[in-house]
Design a protein around this motif. Structure first.
Motif, PDB file in Angstrom:
ATOM      1  N   SER A  71       0.852  -1.191   0.000  1.00  0.00           N
ATOM      2  CA  SER A  71       0.000   0.000   0.000  1.00  0.00           C
ATOM      3  C   SER A  71       0.888   1.240   0.000  1.00  0.00           C
ATOM      4  N   ILE A  72       0.327   2.341  -0.450  1.00  0.00           N
ATOM      5  CA  ILE A  72       1.081   3.583  -0.592  1.00  0.00           C
ATOM      6  C   ILE A  72       0.848   4.462   0.637  1.00  0.00           C
ATOM      7  N   VAL A  87       4.687   0.163   1.608  1.00  0.00           N
ATOM      8  CA  VAL A  87       4.768  -0.727   2.757  1.00  0.00           C
ATOM      9  C   VAL A  87       5.408  -2.051   2.340  1.00  0.00           C
ATOM     10  N   THR A  88       6.426  -2.502   3.114  1.00  0.00           N
ATOM     11  CA  THR A  88       7.126  -3.744   2.787  1.00  0.00           C
ATOM     12  C   THR A  88       6.499  -4.962   3.443  1.00  0.00           C
ATOM     13  N   GLY A  89       5.787  -4.755   4.536  1.00  0.00           N
ATOM     14  CA  GLY A  89       5.185  -5.874   5.258  1.00  0.00           C
ATOM     15  C   GLY A  89       5.993  -6.279   6.473  1.00  0.00           C
ATOM     16  N   GLU A  90       7.190  -5.752   6.623  1.00  0.00           N
ATOM     17  CA  GLU A  90       8.031  -6.062   7.774  1.00  0.00           C
ATOM     18  C   GLU A  90       7.639  -5.142   8.920  1.00  0.00           C
ATOM     19  N   SER A  91       7.321  -5.731  10.068  1.00  0.00           N
ATOM     20  CA  SER A  91       6.965  -4.920  11.233  1.00  0.00           C
ATOM     21  C   SER A  91       7.346  -5.654  12.502  1.00  0.00           C
ATOM     22  N   ALA A  96       7.191  -0.332  11.688  1.00  0.00           N
ATOM     23  CA  ALA A  96       7.024  -1.001  10.400  1.00  0.00           C
ATOM     24  C   ALA A  96       7.979  -0.366   9.397  1.00  0.00           C
ATOM     25  N   ALA A  97       8.394  -1.161   8.414  1.00  0.00           N
ATOM     26  CA  ALA A  97       9.316  -0.678   7.390  1.00  0.00           C
ATOM     27  C   ALA A  97       8.550  -0.310   6.126  1.00  0.00           C
ATOM     28  N   ALA A  98       9.076   0.692   5.417  1.00  0.00           N
ATOM     29  CA  ALA A  98       8.506   1.102   4.131  1.00  0.00           C
ATOM     30  C   ALA A  98       9.645   1.591   3.247  1.00  0.00           C
ATOM     31  N   ASP A  99       9.566   1.237   1.969  1.00  0.00           N
ATOM     32  CA  ASP A  99      10.565   1.682   1.003  1.00  0.00           C
ATOM     33  C   ASP A  99      10.233   3.086   0.521  1.00  0.00           C
ATOM     34  N   ILE A 100      11.239   3.916   0.354  1.00  0.00           N
ATOM     35  CA  ILE A 100      11.041   5.263  -0.175  1.00  0.00           C
ATOM     36  C   ILE A 100      10.912   5.154  -1.691  1.00  0.00           C
ATOM     37  N   TYR A 112       0.945   9.178   6.389  1.00  0.00           N
ATOM     38  CA  TYR A 112      -0.485   9.008   6.114  1.00  0.00           C
ATOM     39  C   TYR A 112      -0.705   7.810   5.200  1.00  0.00           C
ATOM     40  N   LEU A 113      -1.761   7.058   5.482  1.00  0.00           N
ATOM     41  CA  LEU A 113      -2.179   5.962   4.615  1.00  0.00           C
ATOM     42  C   LEU A 113      -3.127   6.523   3.580  1.00  0.00           C
ATOM     43  N   GLN A 114      -2.795   6.304   2.308  1.00  0.00           N
ATOM     44  CA  GLN A 114      -3.648   6.746   1.210  1.00  0.00           C
ATOM     45  C   GLN A 114      -4.658   5.641   0.917  1.00  0.00           C
ATOM     46  N   PRO A 115      -5.950   5.901   1.088  1.00  0.00           N
ATOM     47  CA  PRO A 115      -6.942   4.869   0.795  1.00  0.00           C
ATOM     48  C   PRO A 115      -7.007   4.579  -0.695  1.00  0.00           C
TER      49      PRO A 115
END
Length: 150
Positions: A71-72, A87-91, A96-100, A112-115
């Protein structure tokens, strides 16, 4: 104007004029009610850590982490600095981890989570001719772009 028939017609006219406006107003209200509300971004956390390579971030979540993999996320920092994260799914716990994906992030930026906005099936696909560039000799739709000399 003391005639009873005139008073009756005048009273009837006042009753009909507002009544004529009501159906269109209620129809507009119905159309507004049937349109789906545009979902807004949800604040989910803040940037807690930014490794030296700046390829990913650790996000400290506010509450339980529920962002699906891929998710973005968007970030917002001072001076209107923004970035897109994936979102990478690693938490682990509240982190939690996310790629730039793009932009610039710093520790403390809001996340922010973009729906996901579902696509509607109502819109017809664009016609094949709409996607093709115009022929320079004939112009769009086969029309001659040069004026005729009469």
């Amino acid at each position: 104007m003391n005639h009873p028939a005139c008073a009756g017609v005048l009273a009837l006219a006042f009753l009909l004029v507002p009544a004529c406006g009501l159906p269109s107003q209620s129809k507009e209200k119905e159309e507004e009610d049937t349109k789906p509300a545009s979902p807004s971004p949800t604040l989910v956390g803040r940037i807690a850590s930014l490794p030296a390579d700046r390829r990913f971030v650790l996000i400290q979540s506010y509450g339980g982490w529920s962002a699906p993999v891929d998710s973005i996320l968007t970030t917002r920092g001072p001076d209107d600095r923004t970035a897109n994260l994936k979102v990478t799914g690693e938490s682990l716990g509240q982190f939690a981890a996310a790629d730039i994906q793009s932009g610039s992030v710093e520790i403390g930026d809001a996340v922010y989570l973009q729906p996901v906005i579902p696509r509607t099936q109502d819109a017809p696909p664009a016609a094949a001719t709409d996607a093709l560039p115009a022929d320079p000799k004939t112009g769009p739709k086969g029309e001659d772009p040069t004026p005729e000399n009469n």
